[in-house]
Design a protein around this motif. Structure first.
Motif, PDB file in Angstrom:
ATOM      1  N   GLN A 206      70.985 -13.702 128.857  1.00 60.59           N
ATOM      2  CA  GLN A 206      70.418 -12.552 128.162  1.00 60.59           C
ATOM      3  C   GLN A 206      71.498 -11.771 127.418  1.00 60.59           C
ATOM      4  N   LEU A 207      72.672 -11.669 128.017  1.00 59.73           N
ATOM      5  CA  LEU A 207      73.763 -10.981 127.337  1.00 59.73           C
ATOM      6  C   LEU A 207      74.288 -11.807 126.169  1.00 59.73           C
ATOM      7  N   ARG A 208      74.363 -13.098 126.325  1.00 55.82           N
ATOM      8  CA  ARG A 208      74.858 -13.943 125.228  1.00 55.82           C
ATOM      9  C   ARG A 208      73.946 -13.839 124.013  1.00 55.82           C
ATOM     10  N   TYR A 209      72.627 -13.795 124.236  1.00 55.70           N
ATOM     11  CA  TYR A 209      71.673 -13.718 123.141  1.00 55.70           C
ATOM     12  C   TYR A 209      71.371 -12.275 122.731  1.00 55.70           C
ATOM     13  N   ARG A 210      72.041 -11.305 123.383  1.00 59.31           N
ATOM     14  CA  ARG A 210      71.849  -9.898 123.044  1.00 59.31           C
ATOM     15  C   ARG A 210      70.364  -9.544 123.078  1.00 59.31           C
ATOM     16  N   ALA A 211      69.771  -9.750 124.240  1.00 58.39           N
ATOM     17  CA  ALA A 211      68.322  -9.643 124.374  1.00 58.39           C
ATOM     18  C   ALA A 211      67.807  -8.235 124.125  1.00 58.39           C
ATOM     19  N   VAL A 212      68.631  -7.216 124.366  1.00 57.20           N
ATOM     20  CA  VAL A 212      68.127  -5.843 124.244  1.00 57.20           C
ATOM     21  C   VAL A 212      68.314  -5.277 122.841  1.00 57.20           C
ATOM     22  N   THR A 213      68.932  -6.014 121.953  1.00 54.01           N
ATOM     23  CA  THR A 213      69.135  -5.511 120.598  1.00 54.01           C
ATOM     24  C   THR A 213      67.849  -5.615 119.789  1.00 54.01           C
ATOM     25  N   SER A 214      67.866  -5.036 118.618  1.00 50.93           N
ATOM     26  CA  SER A 214      66.677  -5.067 117.766  1.00 50.93           C
ATOM     27  C   SER A 214      66.396  -6.464 117.239  1.00 50.93           C
ATOM     28  N   ALA A 215      67.422  -7.303 117.169  1.00 50.32           N
ATOM     29  CA  ALA A 215      67.233  -8.665 116.667  1.00 50.32           C
ATOM     30  C   ALA A 215      68.059  -9.635 117.499  1.00 50.32           C
ATOM     31  N   PRO A 216      67.566 -10.060 118.669  1.00 51.57           N
ATOM     32  CA  PRO A 216      68.302 -11.052 119.462  1.00 51.57           C
ATOM     33  C   PRO A 216      68.513 -12.326 118.643  1.00 51.57           C
ATOM     34  N   GLN A 217      69.652 -12.954 118.822  1.00 50.69           N
ATOM     35  CA  GLN A 217      69.955 -14.157 118.064  1.00 50.69           C
ATOM     36  C   GLN A 217      70.851 -15.070 118.879  1.00 50.69           C
ATOM     37  N   LYS A 218      70.885 -16.295 118.473  1.00 50.06           N
ATOM     38  CA  LYS A 218      71.693 -17.287 119.146  1.00 50.06           C
ATOM     39  C   LYS A 218      73.166 -16.989 118.920  1.00 50.06           C
ATOM     40  N   PRO A 219      74.002 -17.059 119.945  1.00 55.78           N
ATOM     41  CA  PRO A 219      75.422 -16.736 119.766  1.00 55.78           C
ATOM     42  C   PRO A 219      76.095 -17.745 118.855  1.00 55.78           C
ATOM     43  N   PRO A 220      77.084 -17.307 118.085  1.00 56.55           N
ATOM     44  CA  PRO A 220      77.780 -18.240 117.194  1.00 56.55           C
ATOM     45  C   PRO A 220      78.602 -19.253 117.987  1.00 56.55           C
ATOM     46  N   ALA A 221      78.901 -20.366 117.341  1.00 56.65           N
ATOM     47  CA  ALA A 221      79.649 -21.428 118.021  1.00 56.65           C
ATOM     48  C   ALA A 221      81.101 -21.040 118.231  1.00 56.65           C
ATOM     49  N   GLU A 222      81.696 -20.314 117.283  1.00 53.19           N
ATOM     50  CA  GLU A 222      83.109 -19.963 117.429  1.00 53.19           C
ATOM     51  C   GLU A 222      83.255 -18.802 118.404  1.00 53.19           C
ATOM     52  N   SER A 223      84.401 -18.776 119.104  1.00 52.77           N
ATOM     53  CA  SER A 223      84.688 -17.735 120.096  1.00 52.77           C
ATOM     54  C   SER A 223      85.806 -16.811 119.638  1.00 52.77           C
ATOM     55  N   GLY A 224      86.089 -16.815 118.340  1.00 47.00           N
ATOM     56  CA  GLY A 224      87.154 -15.961 117.821  1.00 47.00           C
ATOM     57  C   GLY A 224      86.916 -14.482 118.062  1.00 47.00           C
ATOM     58  N   PRO A 225      85.728 -13.935 117.747  1.00 52.74           N
ATOM     59  CA  PRO A 225      85.500 -12.507 118.002  1.00 52.74           C
ATOM     60  C   PRO A 225      85.685 -12.126 119.469  1.00 52.74           C
ATOM     61  N   ALA A 226      85.257 -13.000 120.371  1.00 57.09           N
ATOM     62  CA  ALA A 226      85.422 -12.691 121.796  1.00 57.09           C
ATOM     63  C   ALA A 226      86.895 -12.686 122.183  1.00 57.09           C
ATOM     64  N   ALA A 227      87.683 -13.604 121.609  1.00 58.76           N
ATOM     65  CA  ALA A 227      89.119 -13.625 121.901  1.00 58.76           C
ATOM     66  C   ALA A 227      89.804 -12.364 121.384  1.00 58.76           C
TER      67      ALA A 227
END
Length: 740
Positions: A206-227
Motif C-alpha cells: 500500500q505504501l509502495r503504490y501510495r494508496a492514500v494519495t489522490s492518484a495511486p500509481q504503480k511505483p517506478p522501476a528505478e530506485s534513484g529517488p529513494a536512494a
C-alpha cells in the motif's frame, strides 16, 4: 459488448443483434423506435447519465468526476465506462445473487435492478458477458458512472471496492489486475482500481503504490529517488516525528525508529526492505519492518499513518535537507568528548563528573545526536542501560556545553554549514489522527517542577501529565529542567565555581583582588563561597595570586612580621582580632606567629580579653592576692574564704553560705595552692576551725581590699562553682589532718 454478425452493416435506429445468437446469422434490423422501453422522470439517474454521455459526445472530451483535473477524450472515457460496465455485467450474469448487494447497485434505480437476470447465464462467449435486455445495460452504465463521477480517487476507489470484491468471487485474476480490462482505458481508471484493490495488499505494498494519495500509481522501476531520499533520512527517525506516528504503547522505540526511516524509502518505490536498511546503515532486516508495519496497521489509525509517511517522503523529495546523513553516518567519532574535556565541562557547568560510565553515557548521547544512529553494540551494556536516565540529570548549562562540543566536532570535519540537528516541520502532520502523542502539548513548567521539585521519574511524570515516558525524555533533552545551585546545607558539586563565575566576571575579580587588595576569603564571603573557590576562579581567569609559597602549598596572604610583633606582643591583641584584618583564620595567624619565632599565648575562652590585660588590672589588687586570681573564678574563691573564716567548721560555713560543702572545700584548697601556704586549721572533735597566721593576714588583706575599693561582685554565683577538682596542696602541709 455483445457478439455481432459479420454479415451486414449496422444501421442506426435498427437492432444490430443476430437473429439466432450466432455471428454467422444476419442482423435483426428491427425498428428500435417501436421497441418497448421504461419511462423515467427527468431527474432520474438514468436520464442524467444520458445527458452526461451526450455532452461528452458533443464536446469530444470528459471533464467530470475523476477527469476534472485531467480531462480525457470522449473515446478514452467511454473505454473506461465500457470496462467497468463489462465487469458489472460479468458479476450480475454469472452470480445473479450479487445484485442484492446495496454497495454494488448503489444509485441504480430499483426498476432496473428488478429487471436484471436472476439466474446464471449460459453463453458461448464467456469472455464477453452481456445481457440482451436494455435494463441490464443501463444498470451497468449507471454503476460505472457512479465510480467515475467521484471527485477524488480515494472516494472513487471506495465506491469501486465492492465491484472489485464481487469480481474476485467470479474471476480472482480479473480483480487483481486491470490490464485485462481493456488496452485503451485511461491511467486514471488504473489509479482508481489501485485505490480500490490495495486495501487487500500488505501494508508495504500500500505504501509502495501510495494508496492514500489522490492518484495511486504503480511505483517506478528505478530506485534513484529513494536512494537520494536515503541521504536526507537519519537511521533513527526524528524524535519529534516518530513520537506522533508510533503507537503510545509501542515498546520497541529503537526498532520502531529505524523501521520508520526505512519505510520512508519504500514509499512510492520498488526498493527492497533489506536494501532500505542497508542504505541507512542499520543492522535490521525485512522481518523487523514487517513486524513494525503490522503494529502500525493494527493501531486503528493506519490510513492516517500512511498519509503521514507519504507527506514526509514527498517533502524529502521536494526539499533539500541541510544535513547529509549519509556523510554523518561515516564520520569518525572516536575522539568525540575526551575525558579531559568532559571533566572541564563538569567543572564549568557545576555537575558531578561521576565515574567513567557517566562520561560514556554523554558520549553515547552525542553520538546518537550527531550521527542519528543507535548506540553501537560495542558500547558497554551499563552505558546503554543508563543512557535512558540522561534526560533526568540534564541541565541547561550542560546542554549549552554539549552544543559547543558538537559544533566543534562538526567544524573539525569541515561541516560548518550543517546544523547540529534537523527534522521536517511537524506541520506536515497537522490534521491527522495519529496513534502517537504530541509532546508539544505537555506543560513544560509543570514537567520541570515534577522532575526537579518532586524528583519524580519520567515514568511517574508521564502518568501525571497523560503522555508517554519517551515524550517526557524527549522534552527534557530539548528543554532541560533547570537545577538549583545549592541544597539545604551546601553547594552542589562544582556549582559553587559556576555561581562564582556568574557573580564575578574577570574584570570584577581583578578589581577586588588586584586593585583593592581584598583577601580571597572576604571576596568569597561577599558572594557566599569559600576562598578556595575564588582561588580556582582566579586561576581560571589567569589572575596571579599574591605571595605564592613553596610548591605543594596553597597561596596565602602576606603578613608583615614587624606589624605582627607589635600587635600581638606589645599591644597584646588576640589572634582572632588580628586574623580578621587580612581576612584569614585565627589558626592560620597562629601558624604565622610560630613561623615568625614568637611564642603563642594559651587560649583563654570567653575571658581571653581580660586575661590579656591582666597586668593592668592587677595593679589595683593587693599584691598578696594576685597569685590567687587565676582563672575565671579566682575572685569568687577569695570571697568564699573570707566569708567562711568566722565559722567554727567548713560544714557550718557551707550551710550558712548556701553552698555545697564539697564546693567550699575545693575553693579553699584552690586558694591555698595558688598562694602556697595553708590558710585554716580544720576543726577537730575537741577544737573548732581556726585561721593560721597566714590565713589571718590574707583575710585582713581581703577585707581591707573589699572596703577600700568597691570590688565588683563575683563573676558567677557561688552555686555555679564547679565540683571539687582543684589542685592538691603542697607537700609542706601538716602531716596530721583531721576533718572539721
Amino acid at each position: 459488448m455483445r457478439p455481432h454478425s459479420g454479415y451486414g452493416i449496422p444501421i442506426p435506429g435498427r437492432c444490430a443483434n443476430t437473429t439466432r445468437g450466432s455471428d454467422k446469422h444476419p442482423r435483426c434490423h428491427h425498428d428500435l423506435a417501436t421497441a418497448p422501453s421504461l419511462p423515467f422522470p427527468a431527474e432520474s439517474p438514468v436520464i442524467q447519465a444520458q445527458h452526461l454521455l451526450a455532452t461528452c459526445i458533443e464536446t469530444g472530451k470528459a471533464d467530470f468526476g475523476i477527469y476534472t483535473a485531467d480531462p480525457q477524450s470522449a473515446r478514452v472515457a467511454f473505454a473506461d465506462i465500457r470496462a467497468l460496465a463489462a465487469r458489472f455485467l460479468m458479476v450480475t450474469s454469472r452470480a445473479a445473487d450479487l445484485t442484492s448487494d446495496t454497495c454494488l447497485t448503489r444509485d441504480v434505480p430499483a426498476e432496473l435492478v428488478t429487471r436484471m437476470p436472476t439466474q446464471k447465464r449460459t453463453s458461448r462467449f464467456p469472455d464477453r458477458p452481456g445481457a440482451s435486455a436494455p435494463p441490464s445495460t443501463a444498470a451497468a452504465v449507471l454503476a460505472a458512472l457512479n465510480i467515475l463521477n467521484q471527485a477524488a480517487f480515494a472516494e472513487a476507489g471506495r465506491h469501486m471496492r465492492s465491484l472489485v470484491e464481487a469480481v474476485s468471487l467470479v474471476s480472482p485474476q480479473a480483480a487483481l489486475t486491470v490490464r485485462t480490462w481493456g488496452a485503451d482505458i485511461s491511467p486514471l481508471l488504473k489509479s482508481v482500481h489501485l485505490a480500490a484493490a490495495l486495501h487487500r495488499r500488505p501494508p508495504s505494498e500500500q505504501l509502495r503504490y501510495r494508496a492514500v494519495t489522490s492518484a495511486p500509481q504503480k511505483p517506478p522501476a528505478e530506485s534513484g529517488p529513494a536512494a537520494q531520499r536515503a541521504r536526507k533520512t537519519p537511521t533513527l527517525a526524528w524524535p519529534g516525528w516518530w513520537l506522533r506516528i508510533a503507537p503510545a504503547q509501542c515498546a520497541f522505540d529503537t526498532i520502531m525508529r529505524q523501521a520508520l526511516s526505512a519505510i520512508l524509502l519504500i514509499v512510492g518505490s520498488r526498493m527492497h526492505k533489506e536494501a532500505a536498511f542497508t542504505l541507512l546503515g542499520s543492522h535490521l532486516n525485512s522481518s523487523h519492518m514487517s513486524r513494525m508495519l503490522r503494529v502500525l496497521e493494527q493501531s486503528g489509525h493506519w490510513d492516517a499513518v500512511q498519509e503521514a509517511l507519504t507527506r514526509v517522503s514527498d517533502y524529502l523529495d521536494s526539499t533539500d535537507s541541510p544535513i547529509d546523513y549519509h556523510r554523518r553516518r561515516h564520520l569518525d567519532y572516536d575522539q568525540l568528548l575526551p575525558d579531559e574535556q568532559w571533566h572541564s565541562i563538569c567543572r564549568t557547568v557545576g555537575i558531578s563528573a561521576g565515574k567513567q560510565r557517566r562520561a560514556g553515557v554523554v558520549r553515547a548521547v552525542l553520538f546518537e545526536r550527531l550521527s542519528a544512529q543507535p548506540t553501537p553494540n560495542t558500547t558497554p551494556r551499563t552505558v546503554r542501560d543508563h543512557k535512558v536516565n540522561f534526560p533526568v540529570w540534564h541541565t541547561p548549562a550542560l546542554a549549552e556545553a554539549l552544543d559547543d562540543v558538537a559544533r566543534s566536532f562538526l567544524d573539525r570535519h569541515h561541516l560548518t554549514h550543517e546544523p547540529l540537528t534537523w527534522e521536517p516541520p511537524t506541520t506536515l502532520l497537522d490534521g491527522l489522527n495519529l496513534p502517537g502523542c504530541d509532546p508539544h502539548t505537555v506543560d513544560l513548567d509543570r514537567l520541570h517542577q515534577l522532575i526537579r521539585g518532586q524528583s519524580q521519574s519520567p515514568t511517574a511524570a508521564a502518568q501525571e501529565l497523560d503522555t508517554t515516558p519517551e515524550a517526557i525524555r524527549y522534552l527534557l533533552v530539548l528543554h532541560p529542567a533547570p537545577t538549583t545551585q545549592r541544597t539545604a546545607h551546601r553547594w552542589r558539586p562544582n556549582a559553587a565555581l559556576r555561581h562564582a563565575r556568574e557573580a564575578l566576571p574577570p574584570d570584577d575579580l581583578t578589581r577586588l583582588y588586584t586593585v583593592q587588595q581584598r583577601p580571597l576569603q572576604q571576596i568569597g564571603d561577599q558572594i557566599g563561597v569559600s576562598a578556595r573557590v575564588i582561588a580556582n576562579l582566579a586561576a581560571e581567569y589567569g589572575i596571579p595570586l599574591r605571595s605564592p609559597r613553596e610548591p605543594g602549598h596553597n597561596r596565602t596572604v602576606h603578613i608583615d612580621r614587624e606589624w605582627l610583633q607589635e600587635q600581638y606582643v606589645v599591644h597584646q591583641r588576640s589572634a582572632a582580632d588580628l586574623a580578621a584584618e587580612p581576612g584569614i583564620g585565627a589558626s592560620t595567624l597562629l601558624k604565622r606567629i610560630k613561623e615568625a619565632g614568637m611564642q603563642t599565648r594559651t587560649r583563654g575562652g570567653r575571658s581571653h580579653q581580660r586575661i590579656l590585660h591582666r597586668d593592668t588590672e592587677l595593679q589595683h589588687i593587693p599584691s598578696p592576692l594576685r597569685r590567687a586570681l587565676t582563672g575565671r573564678l579566682g575572685r569568687t574563691r577569695l570571697e568564699l574564704f573570707a566569708a567562711a573564716g568566722p565559722y567554727g567548721s567548713l560544714a557550718k560555713a557551707a550551710q550558712a553560705l548556701g553552698v555545697v560543702d564539697a564546693t567550699l572545700r575545693a575553693a579553699i584548697r584552690h586558694v591555698e595552692a595558688d598562694l602556697g601556704f595553708h590558710l585554716i586549721e580544720r576543726a577537730t572533735p575537741t577544737t573548732p576551725m581556726q585561721l593560721t597566721d597566714p590565713g589571718r593576714r590574707i583575710l585582713a588583706v581581703i577585707q581591707a581590699w573589699q572596703h577600700s575599693e568597691a570590688a565588683p561582685a563575683p563573676a558567677f554565683p557561688a552555686t555555679d562553682l564547679p565540683p571539687p577538682a582543684g589542685p592538691t596542696l603542697p607537700t609542706t602541709s601538716p602531716s596530721k589532718r583531721t576533718r572539721s
